[in-house]
Write a protein that holds these residues in place. Structure first.
Motif, short mmCIF file in Angstrom:
data_model
loop_
_atom_site.label_atom_id
_atom_site.label_comp_id
_atom_site.label_asym_id
_atom_site.label_seq_id
_atom_site.Cartn_x
_atom_site.Cartn_y
_atom_site.Cartn_z
N UNK A 136 -1.16 7.77 -12.12
CA UNK A 136 -1.04 6.65 -11.19
C UNK A 136 0.44 6.36 -10.89
N UNK A 137 1.27 6.38 -11.94
CA UNK A 137 2.70 6.13 -11.73
C UNK A 137 3.33 7.25 -10.91
N UNK A 138 2.89 8.48 -11.15
CA UNK A 138 3.40 9.61 -10.38
C UNK A 138 3.03 9.46 -8.90
N UNK A 139 1.79 9.04 -8.64
CA UNK A 139 1.35 8.84 -7.27
C UNK A 139 2.13 7.71 -6.60
N UNK A 140 2.38 6.63 -7.35
CA UNK A 140 3.16 5.53 -6.80
C UNK A 140 4.57 5.98 -6.45
N UNK A 141 5.16 6.82 -7.33
CA UNK A 141 6.51 7.33 -7.07
C UNK A 141 6.53 8.21 -5.82
N UNK A 145 8.55 7.57 -2.38
CA UNK A 145 9.43 8.59 -1.80
C UNK A 145 9.02 8.90 -0.36
N UNK A 146 7.71 8.96 -0.11
CA UNK A 146 7.22 9.23 1.24
C UNK A 146 7.59 8.09 2.18
N UNK A 147 7.44 6.85 1.71
CA UNK A 147 7.79 5.70 2.55
C UNK A 147 9.28 5.71 2.89
N UNK A 148 10.11 6.06 1.90
CA UNK A 148 11.54 6.14 2.15
C UNK A 148 11.86 7.25 3.14
N UNK A 149 11.15 8.38 3.02
CA UNK A 149 11.36 9.50 3.93
C UNK A 149 10.98 9.12 5.36
N UNK A 150 9.84 8.42 5.51
CA UNK A 150 9.40 7.99 6.83
C UNK A 150 10.36 6.97 7.43
N UNK A 151 10.87 6.08 6.57
CA UNK A 151 11.84 5.09 7.04
C UNK A 151 13.13 5.77 7.52
N UNK A 152 13.56 6.79 6.76
CA UNK A 152 14.75 7.53 7.14
C UNK A 152 14.52 8.30 8.44
#
Length: 235
Positions: A136-141, A145-152
């Protein structure tokens, strides 16, 4: 995870045992340590909450019947705190009625072990819920990371859009000026020789081509951004 006793960092998982019966604590501590876990103990609810506040464990094995504050109340207290709400809690109790188990799950427990327990069962359930929590923690991480990538990516798209708009605007203005000056020269070109007139025509044609290319680039950019209305024409 290859070794269930270790977290993804390679550090042994930290388990907090909460039980007011010293014999139970002793047996579970020895057995869990043999499996490679780090084990802490608390003999009542208040000591347990203090230990969790100092350093949140990776998993809690929680007795229900304790003086002053029972296991249900401990679980509800933790689930009401954002910092500790995600810690998996396995209830371990002599209470064996269905209502007791339902109440435990409603309080926030992820599992329930009945006393007297078999250590193979305790071991299996501890491993299972540590693995689930790690996944679960790995999925959250990964989601973070995906959200940060999309934001970038959106920031880069915005930067590109601004750059295209700036380039198109900055290029069209001087080219329009050049076309104006060429038109003025054309008005005075009647007395020029044929070769000079040809040079002027080539300059006008090249400048027209550049203006058209920039206009097409701007139109394509507006169309991609949904800023250009599309109308259907009938012939």
């Amino acid at each position: 995870m290859n070794n269930p006793s270790e977290m993804t960092t390679g550090v042994p998982a930290d388990i907090l045992l909460v039980d007011d019966t010293p014999a139970n604590l002793k047996v579970l501590t020895e057995l869990l340590k043999e499996q490679g876990y780090r084990v802490r103990v608390a003999i009542n609810a208040q000591l347990a909450l203090q230990a969790i506040e100092r350093k949140p464990p990776d998993l809690i094995l929680l007795d229900i019947n304790m003086p002053d504050m029972d296991g249900y109340s401990v679980a509800k207290t933790l689930k009401s705190q954002s910092a500790h709400a995600d810690i998996p809690i396995i209830f371990i109790s002599a209470l064996n009625e269905v209502e007791d188990k339902i109440k435990a799950f409603e309080a926030g427990g992820v599992d329930y072990i009945t006393k007297p327990f078999h250590f193979a069962e305790v071991k299996a359930r501890v491993e299972t819920h540590l693995n689930i929590d790690a996944l679960k923690k790995s999925l959250q991480a990964q989601n973070t990371a995906l959200a940060q990538s999309l934001r970038r990516e959106k920031e880069l798209e915005s930067l590109r859009d601004n750059l295209v708009n700036m380039m198109v605007h900055d290029l069209r203005s001087p080219l329009t000026g050049i076309l104006g000056y060429l038109s003025l020269l054309e008005m005075k070109s009647a007395q020029w020789d044929e070769s000079s007139q040809k040079f002027l025509q080539n300059a006008q044609s090249s400048t027209d081509t550049m203006v058209n290319m920039i206009t097409q680039l701007l139109d394509a950019h507006r169309l991609e951004a949904g800023q250009m209305p599309i109308s259907r024409e009938t012939h």
